[in-house]
Design a protein around this motif. Sequence first.
Motif, PDB file in Angstrom:
ATOM      1  N   LEU A   1       0.823  -1.217   0.000  1.00 30.29           N
ATOM      2  CA  LEU A   1       0.000   0.000   0.000  1.00 30.29           C
ATOM      3  C   LEU A   1       0.853   1.262   0.000  1.00 30.29           C
ATOM      4  CD1 LEU A   1      -2.671  -1.114   2.617  1.00 30.29           C
ATOM      5  CD2 LEU A   1      -3.001  -0.909   0.154  1.00 30.29           C
ATOM      6  N   GLY A   2       2.014   1.184   0.616  1.00 29.00           N
ATOM      7  CA  GLY A   2       2.870   2.370   0.686  1.00 29.00           C
ATOM      8  C   GLY A   2       2.441   3.368   1.736  1.00 29.00           C
ATOM      9  N   THR A   3       1.278   3.136   2.321  1.00 28.59           N
ATOM     10  CA  THR A   3       0.754   4.079   3.315  1.00 28.59           C
ATOM     11  C   THR A   3       0.795   3.485   4.721  1.00 28.59           C
ATOM     12  OG1 THR A   3      -1.423   3.224   2.779  1.00 28.59           O
ATOM     13  CG2 THR A   3      -0.776   5.274   1.726  1.00 28.59           C
TER      14      THR A   3
ATOM     15  N   ALA B   1       2.553   2.871   7.931  1.00 28.20           N
ATOM     16  CA  ALA B   1       3.740   3.462   8.558  1.00 28.20           C
ATOM     17  C   ALA B   1       3.489   3.734  10.035  1.00 28.20           C
ATOM     18  CB  ALA B   1       4.119   4.756   7.835  1.00 28.20           C
ATOM     19  N   GLN B   2       4.509   4.279  10.663  1.00 29.06           N
ATOM     20  CA  GLN B   2       4.455   4.627  12.083  1.00 29.06           C
ATOM     21  C   GLN B   2       4.179   3.408  12.966  1.00 29.06           C
ATOM     22  OE1 GLN B   2       5.553   7.403  12.891  1.00 29.06           O
ATOM     23  NE2 GLN B   2       5.338   8.646  11.052  1.00 29.06           N
TER      24      GLN B   2
ATOM     25  N   ARG C   1       4.040   0.938  15.978  1.00 33.18           N
ATOM     26  CA  ARG C   1       4.051   1.090  17.440  1.00 33.18           C
ATOM     27  C   ARG C   1       3.806  -0.268  18.093  1.00 33.18           C
ATOM     28  NH1 ARG C   1      -0.316   5.220  16.609  1.00 33.18           N
ATOM     29  NH2 ARG C   1       0.109   4.529  14.504  1.00 33.18           N
TER      30      ARG C   1
ATOM     31  N   ASN D   1      -0.281   3.195  11.369  1.00 34.69           N
ATOM     32  CA  ASN D   1      -1.226   4.115  10.758  1.00 34.69           C
ATOM     33  C   ASN D   1      -1.300   3.748   9.277  1.00 34.69           C
ATOM     34  OD1 ASN D   1      -1.548   6.882   9.094  1.00 34.69           O
ATOM     35  ND2 ASN D   1      -2.795   6.898  10.937  1.00 34.69           N
TER      36      ASN D   1
ATOM     37  N   VAL E   1      -3.464   5.488   6.965  1.00 37.56           N
ATOM     38  CA  VAL E   1      -4.122   6.603   6.290  1.00 37.56           C
ATOM     39  C   VAL E   1      -5.612   6.303   6.084  1.00 37.56           C
ATOM     40  CG1 VAL E   1      -4.163   8.184   4.337  1.00 37.56           C
ATOM     41  CG2 VAL E   1      -1.986   7.350   5.189  1.00 37.56           C
TER      42      VAL E   1
ATOM     43  N   TYR F   1       4.439  13.008  12.419  1.00 43.99           N
ATOM     44  CA  TYR F   1       3.162  12.300  12.331  1.00 43.99           C
ATOM     45  C   TYR F   1       2.383  12.422  13.635  1.00 43.99           C
ATOM     46  CZ  TYR F   1      -0.079   8.468  12.855  1.00 43.99           C
ATOM     47  OH  TYR F   1      -1.215   7.748  13.121  1.00 43.99           O
TER      48      TYR F   1
ATOM     49  N   PRO G   1      -1.610  12.006   7.192  1.00 42.56           N
ATOM     50  CA  PRO G   1      -0.208  11.944   6.773  1.00 42.56           C
ATOM     51  C   PRO G   1       0.024  11.813   5.274  1.00 42.56           C
ATOM     52  CG  PRO G   1      -0.873   9.916   7.841  1.00 42.56           C
ATOM     53  CD  PRO G   1      -1.996  10.870   8.023  1.00 42.56           C
ATOM     54  N   ALA G   2      -1.017  11.595   4.487  1.00 36.22           N
ATOM     55  CA  ALA G   2      -0.799  11.500   3.035  1.00 36.22           C
ATOM     56  C   ALA G   2      -1.187  12.788   2.323  1.00 36.22           C
ATOM     57  CB  ALA G   2      -1.582  10.323   2.465  1.00 36.22           C
TER      58      ALA G   2
ATOM     59  N   ASN H   1      -0.535   5.883  -2.470  1.00 38.77           N
ATOM     60  CA  ASN H   1       0.453   4.855  -2.115  1.00 38.77           C
ATOM     61  C   ASN H   1       1.749   5.426  -1.537  1.00 38.77           C
ATOM     62  OD1 ASN H   1      -1.330   2.934  -3.220  1.00 38.77           O
ATOM     63  ND2 ASN H   1      -0.543   3.431  -5.263  1.00 38.77           N
ATOM     64  N   ASP H   2       1.645   6.514  -0.840  1.00 37.53           N
ATOM     65  CA  ASP H   2       2.818   7.072  -0.167  1.00 37.53           C
ATOM     66  C   ASP H   2       2.299   8.051   0.889  1.00 37.53           C
ATOM     67  OD1 ASP H   2       5.423   7.600   0.501  1.00 37.53           O
ATOM     68  OD2 ASP H   2       5.957   8.582  -1.385  1.00 37.53           O
ATOM     69  N   ARG H   3       3.203   8.595   1.682  1.00 42.47           N
ATOM     70  CA  ARG H   3       2.812   9.552   2.709  1.00 42.47           C
ATOM     71  C   ARG H   3       3.963  10.521   2.972  1.00 42.47           C
ATOM     72  NH1 ARG H   3       0.523   6.054   7.311  1.00 42.47           N
ATOM     73  NH2 ARG H   3       1.383   7.623   8.706  1.00 42.47           N
TER      74      ARG H   3
ATOM     75  N   ASP I   1       5.136  11.626   5.916  1.00 42.04           N
ATOM     76  CA  ASP I   1       5.898  11.490   7.161  1.00 42.04           C
ATOM     77  C   ASP I   1       6.932  10.379   7.099  1.00 42.04           C
ATOM     78  OD1 ASP I   1       3.902   9.590   6.968  1.00 42.04           O
ATOM     79  OD2 ASP I   1       3.644   9.418   9.138  1.00 42.04           O
ATOM     80  N   THR I   2       7.036   9.675   5.988  1.00 39.52           N
ATOM     81  CA  THR I   2       7.975   8.557   5.915  1.00 39.52           C
ATOM     82  C   THR I   2       9.158   8.830   5.000  1.00 39.52           C
ATOM     83  OG1 THR I   2       6.545   7.589   4.229  1.00 39.52           O
ATOM     84  CG2 THR I   2       6.276   6.789   6.479  1.00 39.52           C
TER      85      THR I   2
ATOM     86  N   ASP J   1      -2.288   9.534  21.594  1.00 40.99           N
ATOM     87  CA  ASP J   1      -1.472   8.744  20.670  1.00 40.99           C
ATOM     88  C   ASP J   1      -0.370   9.559  20.004  1.00 40.99           C
ATOM     89  OD1 ASP J   1      -2.997   6.458  21.120  1.00 40.99           O
ATOM     90  OD2 ASP J   1      -4.483   7.069  19.629  1.00 40.99           O
TER      91      ASP J   1
ATOM     92  N   GLN K   1       8.908  14.991  18.073  1.00 44.44           N
ATOM     93  CA  GLN K   1       9.096  14.636  16.665  1.00 44.44           C
ATOM     94  C   GLN K   1       9.573  15.886  15.946  1.00 44.44           C
ATOM     95  OE1 GLN K   1       6.290  12.063  14.361  1.00 44.44           O
ATOM     96  NE2 GLN K   1       5.090  12.103  16.237  1.00 44.44           N
TER      97      GLN K   1
END
Lengths: 477, 285
Positions: free
Chosen positions: A202-204, A206-207, A209, A238, A240, B136, B172-173, B198-200, B202-203, B269, B274
């Motif tokens: 998905l590429g989304t 991330a983060q 925990r 996360n 998204v 994030y 984040p996206a 397909n990306d964001r 924060d990464t 959360d 950061q």
Amino acid sequence: MKLSKIKYSRLMGLLLLVVVTTSCEREVSEDAVPATFPSNAEVFTDNPVGLTDEFFISFDPAVGANTNGFGTDQNEAYLGNTSIRVDVPAPNDSDGNFIGGIFRDRGEGRDLTGYDALTFWAKGSTTAVFEAGFGTDFIEDKYPVSNSNLQLSTDWKKYVLPIPDPSKLVQERGMFLFSAGTQSTNGMGYTIWIDEIKFESLGTVAQPRPRIQNGEEVVVQNFIGGTVNITGLTQTFNTVAQGDVTVNAAPAYFEFESSDVEVATVDENGLVNIIGAGISQITATLGGTEAQGSITIESLGDFTPAPTPTRDPENVISIFSDAYPNVTVDYYNGFFNADGQTTQGGTGPGGADLSVDGNGIINYTNLNFVGIGTFMNVPTIDASSMTHIHVDLNVNETLNAGDNIQLQLLNDVGGNETSATVTITSANLAQNEWRGFDIPLSDFNGLSSRSQIGLIFFISNSISNIYVDNIYYYNEQ
Amino acid sequence: MKKIILNKKLNHCKIALFTCVLLMTLSCDLDETQEVATLNNLVMADEFDEDGTPDSSIWGYEIGDGSAQGIPGWGNNELQYYTDRPENVTVENGVLIITAREEAYQGASYTSARLITRGLFEQQYGRFEARIRVPYGQGYWPAFWLLGNDCNVNPWPQCGEIDIMEYLGDEPASMFGTLHGPGFSGAESISKEFTLQNDRFDTGFHVFGVEWTPSYINYYVDGNIYHSLTREDVAEETDGEGEWVFDNPFYIILNVAVGGNLPGNPNQDTVFPQSMLVDYVRVYK
């Protein structure tokens, strides 16, 4: 081309093994490529994709799994023309009161390292809660991932189960898992349709925990020879589109660390072995990310077990002992909290809160009263031919004159109920030492019958922390 | 000097921008072949290659919670107290690091930093871009933006504001680019959201920029123009009420705000500390 490459690398692997075995000093050749497995993403589209011939492998019917409700439906599909149809049985279904199982890769497994999540679409005939996952193959079950709190909607909805650490899944056979019962629908059966099951990048996602012990800092006391299971293992990402998603993750995704390996060690299954006296904090990382939560072991040193019972098993009905086969109980702690019960404990495997050198012990804490039940879903105890009840007690706190523990037996709970109590006084107990009690059942005045014993209560308003072992009825002969 | 953006604005803009998207679809495709800018003459660059405090010949600071400027919470009920301490701003390993922390400091619960080039680097027109990775979590509100250097004499929004990149930590996206001026400020500003597929944000690092000429301002992410505003667009968006005030020098601002009206306050959360990482800031003519 690809196939030949795989064969080549397998051969290299064999050569490598030889090299390594003959000389530990040699570096792994940089030409050596680990064997790779197919990385096809799809699990079910309009048909199962690359799965075993049986397609659906049910959980064991012996534990209530209903194998009848699984099939496909050509009238419903999120995409294409066919979906999986799961008919969730009612609790009173004689063929099983829940449905669930796995899909397994028909080959040697797939390389899922290029994906970050399993996704699928589902809808229900009603709203309900169900479980889904992957990584369970009924062979190794090394990398199971699941979420047992997925909310089913009456319209198609996409579900995302992130892979806690994709780099681990170089050869995974467990392609999908689901399980559903009627706990969330008040016993009403319903239908789930599932479609387009696949692994995605998905590429989304991330983060990360990760958590152990559900993110809590837990402290437990134990002894040399004791074992403790690390629980509450989760990974949260996360995503998204779906926000934060948490999955239960198998211990094999984590790297565990003991702050004092002279006190405790942890194996790859998250089992802590206590080997010395002292304190050790167990922490973990997942894919390099430090997990929230820890378990601190306070090892009190050597443990003196209660004397092993020696009575002939022929003459014993055992409730809790490693010396005899135990009867099946409803619980070792009924948690009658509505009645003011405060007692904790009796909740480990087989009721044992502690396991030292393979010997299980119940540790009741915050004791005021606690019951061991044999009257709900298991046969009651027929102790008519028994003459005594035995129990070993070890008090974990300072004893004062006047302290006591009462043992109460209840026959025919909720029916023609009778009960009686025997009091064990402080004079017969000892702090941090085992005392064995063999109480004649005839001492339980008022227990007019003992043919359907349904509850044993430990009651005290003066003693709050006890170890309990070897609870059994016997006939003195 | 305010910087108020309300959610209402986003809705407002989405409708207005629908027209915009249609126009753009007709005029130029949002595809990979699209060229950013004819403005390629580099006039200022900070590559953040020297560890320590940021280059003082380019960067100054705004300190505090906005009270000294007469706008406590910087006009948006933001929670942070800006400092120039190394804990909040430093250059390390080739990147500028602006770190938001949860700590009691001067009556605030959070600290962060806001770097400005006012009086040090100001320019009218050009291409302003930076390569940035953002933090994030709910409550984070980092930004890379420009403000007219005449705000002291022509109070905001008369002096103009060009927000090249704003981002909310709980989405984040997505990020958005916005233009503020008289007749189109705060809730009525002209804004557009850009969402990665397909990306964001924060990464990894992404390049955010504007191409600003006397006749238009183009907003781009990683080379893709997603928002193009001409003088005519501004007039159209504001029913002729808005005034184009982007014909004088502006200065650059980099900051990480915490909480307030737009992002909402951090929740349980949200992880602190950061940082927003800035690989470079480059300005072309």
